[in-house]
Design an enzyme around this catalytic site. Structure first.
Site, short mmCIF file in Angstrom:
data_model
loop_
_atom_site.label_atom_id
_atom_site.label_comp_id
_atom_site.label_asym_id
_atom_site.label_seq_id
_atom_site.Cartn_x
_atom_site.Cartn_y
_atom_site.Cartn_z
N PRO A 237 0.85 -1.20 0.00
CA PRO A 237 0.00 0.00 0.00
C PRO A 237 0.88 1.25 0.00
O PRO A 237 1.47 1.61 1.02
CB PRO A 237 -0.80 -0.14 1.31
CG PRO A 237 0.06 -1.01 2.18
CD PRO A 237 0.84 -1.91 1.29
N ASP A 411 5.86 2.62 2.16
CA ASP A 411 5.07 1.43 2.43
C ASP A 411 4.27 1.70 3.70
O ASP A 411 4.83 1.75 4.80
CB ASP A 411 6.02 0.23 2.63
CG ASP A 411 5.28 -1.08 2.88
OD1 ASP A 411 4.07 -1.04 3.19
OD2 ASP A 411 5.92 -2.15 2.78
N HIS A 412 2.95 1.87 3.52
CA HIS A 412 2.12 2.30 4.65
C HIS A 412 1.96 1.22 5.71
O HIS A 412 1.48 1.49 6.82
CB HIS A 412 0.75 2.75 4.14
CG HIS A 412 0.18 3.92 4.88
ND1 HIS A 412 0.59 4.27 6.15
CD2 HIS A 412 -0.76 4.83 4.55
CE1 HIS A 412 -0.08 5.34 6.56
NE2 HIS A 412 -0.91 5.69 5.61
N ARG A 413 2.34 -0.02 5.40
CA ARG A 413 2.32 -1.07 6.42
C ARG A 413 3.42 -0.85 7.46
O ARG A 413 3.28 -1.27 8.61
CB ARG A 413 2.51 -2.45 5.77
CG ARG A 413 1.45 -2.83 4.74
CD ARG A 413 1.86 -4.09 4.00
NE ARG A 413 3.16 -3.93 3.33
CZ ARG A 413 3.76 -4.90 2.65
NH1 ARG A 413 3.20 -6.10 2.56
NH2 ARG A 413 4.94 -4.68 2.07
#
Length: 439
Positions: A237, A411-413
């Site tokens: 994401p 990387d939004h994780r």
């Protein structure tokens, strides 16, 4: 006894490769260290050196062969005092048989699903074509070729295909003579139309063959780029954060440093200084120098910057390791040397595998702003646009400044928006006040 020359493993993860080019031929004498072949892996094209001395007695794998497994015997070498003809006549080593996969459950073949989506409906009188062995029960033919064959009464089973992977195209059926098509086996029951679905991962891809074109085989490098970027966009994401950065102070410092470095034959580029700025920013904001690893987060204690370099084979990212603690002259010298060898496909695996974050600069092409795809397993990449003269507020007054746009992909994780924003803020401050990155 002939010495077996085997397909080498040129990186820890290499399982197979393409024997791109032989640099020797049968009858040539080689000694240890001589270059014998160019091997294309999924990352780069690398040269393969001889280990033993002797005469090339027989080449078993021709150049251009794909998917050669590591350990496969690719040539035979006659050792010192050995008869070359006898060595060449030695039995060819037989590779271990590949297990035959279990047959898939009876269903509509993947190519058929693909054509059901991409191609117009076929005429009701179109014959059912028997399949080549490689295509699971269907002749490999374009929708246009099928329509022409149906109209002319041509049996596709007897037509040789000239398209990619032997696919029958328009030109093949236009010159074919009409012939009775084999009777289709009666269907046990009407089959429901296949639902529209994503194209199969493998198999022919439909395109308009009536447009003049040529087909170019993909290199292993290009295949790997396509696979990795697809996986990155599908599984990571992405969040994008952009800042405008004034470059005037950095350009002034670069000019002053280059005068001092001229005697050492070093010329700093703007990109060299941005590599340093990103590394120092990651040092100051370590929450962005990470990798998402499923149930845990890997936090790096060193800033290794992968730098995107365009080569004739595709994009590759040589690494400036420990960039935060390197001087600008060292970064510039190393980057110039790595980029040169990258374009000649001479990089070693350890020089492009790894890295903790990436930078991609398209400013030299006049690109104002773009959003780069994250290079897994990294969690961020900095996209650099062109520096250009723009109206800019300086000390509450409108003036003209050299400004560039930089966009971080995160990387939004692994990285929250606030942490990404902090990194962009620090990066902007270091570029606008560049002496801070040298302290």
């Amino acid at each position: 006894m002939a010495i077996e020359i085997k397909m080498p493993a040129l990186s820890p993860t290499m399982e197979e490769g393409t024997l791109a080019k032989w640099l020797v031929k049968e009858g040539d004498t080689v000694k240890s260290g001589d270059l014998m072949a160019e091997i294309e892996t999924d990352k780069a094209t690398m040269e393969f050196e001889a280990v033993d001395e002797g005469v090339i007695a027989k080449v078993l794998v021709p150049e251009g062969t794909d998917n050669v497994k590591v350990g496969t015997v690719i040539a035979l070498l006659a050792g010192e005092g050995e008869d070359v003809s006898a060595a060449a006549a030695a039995p060819t080593p037989t590779p271990a048989p590949t297990p035959t996969p279990a047959p898939a459950p009876a269903a509509v073949p993947a190519p058929a699903k693909e054509e059901a989506k991409a191609a117009p409906a076929q005429p009701a009188s179109a014959p059912a074509a028997p399949a080549p062995q490689a295509d699971g029960g269907r002749v490999k033919a374009s929708p246009l070729a099928r329509r022409i064959a149906a109209a002319k009464g041509v049996d596709l089973a007897g037509v040789a295909g000239s398209g990619p992977n032997g696919r029958i195209v328009k030109a093949d059926v236009e010159g074919a003579k009409p012939g009775a098509a084999p009777a289709a086996a009666p269907a046990a029951a009407p089959q429901a139309a296949a639902p529209a679905a994503a194209p199969a991962a493998a198999g022919p891809v439909w395109y308009d063959e009536s447009i003049p074109h040529e087909s170019e085989k993909l290199s292993n490098i290009r295949k790997t780029i396509a696979r990795r970027l697809t996986e990155a966009k599908q599984t990571i994401p992405h969040i994008y954060l952009t800042v405008d950065i004034r470059l005037d102070a950095l350009l002034k410092l670069r000019s002053e440093l280059n005068k001092q470095l001229e005697a050492r034959d070093v010329k700093l580029s703007v990109n060299d200084m941005l590599i340093k700025a990103l590394a120092v920013a990651l040092q100051q904001v370590p929450k962005c120098n990470v990798t998402f690893a499923g149930d845990h987060l890997v936090k790096y204690q060193r800033q290794d910057i992968s730098v995107a370099v365009s080569t004739p084979s595709g994009l590759i990212t040589p690494i400036i390791r420990d960039a935060a603690n390197k001087g600008l002259a060292a970064i510039s010298t190393q980057m110039k040397e790595l980029a040169g060898r990258a374009k000649d496909n001479k990089l070693k695996p350890e020089e492009y595998q790894g890295g903790t974050a990436s930078i991609s600069n398209m400013g030299m092409y006049g690109i104002k702003q773009f959003e780069a795809v994250i290079n897994p397993p990294q969690a961020m990449i900095m996209a650099i646009g062109a520096g250009e003269k723009r109206p800019y507020i300086v000390d509450d007054a409108l003036s003209i400044a050299t400004v560039m746009s930089a966009t971080g992909s995160f990387d939004h994780r692994a990285i929250d928006g606030a942490d990404g924003a902090e990194l962009m803020k620090v990066f902007k401050e270091l570029v606008e006040a560049p002496l801070g990155m040298l302290a």
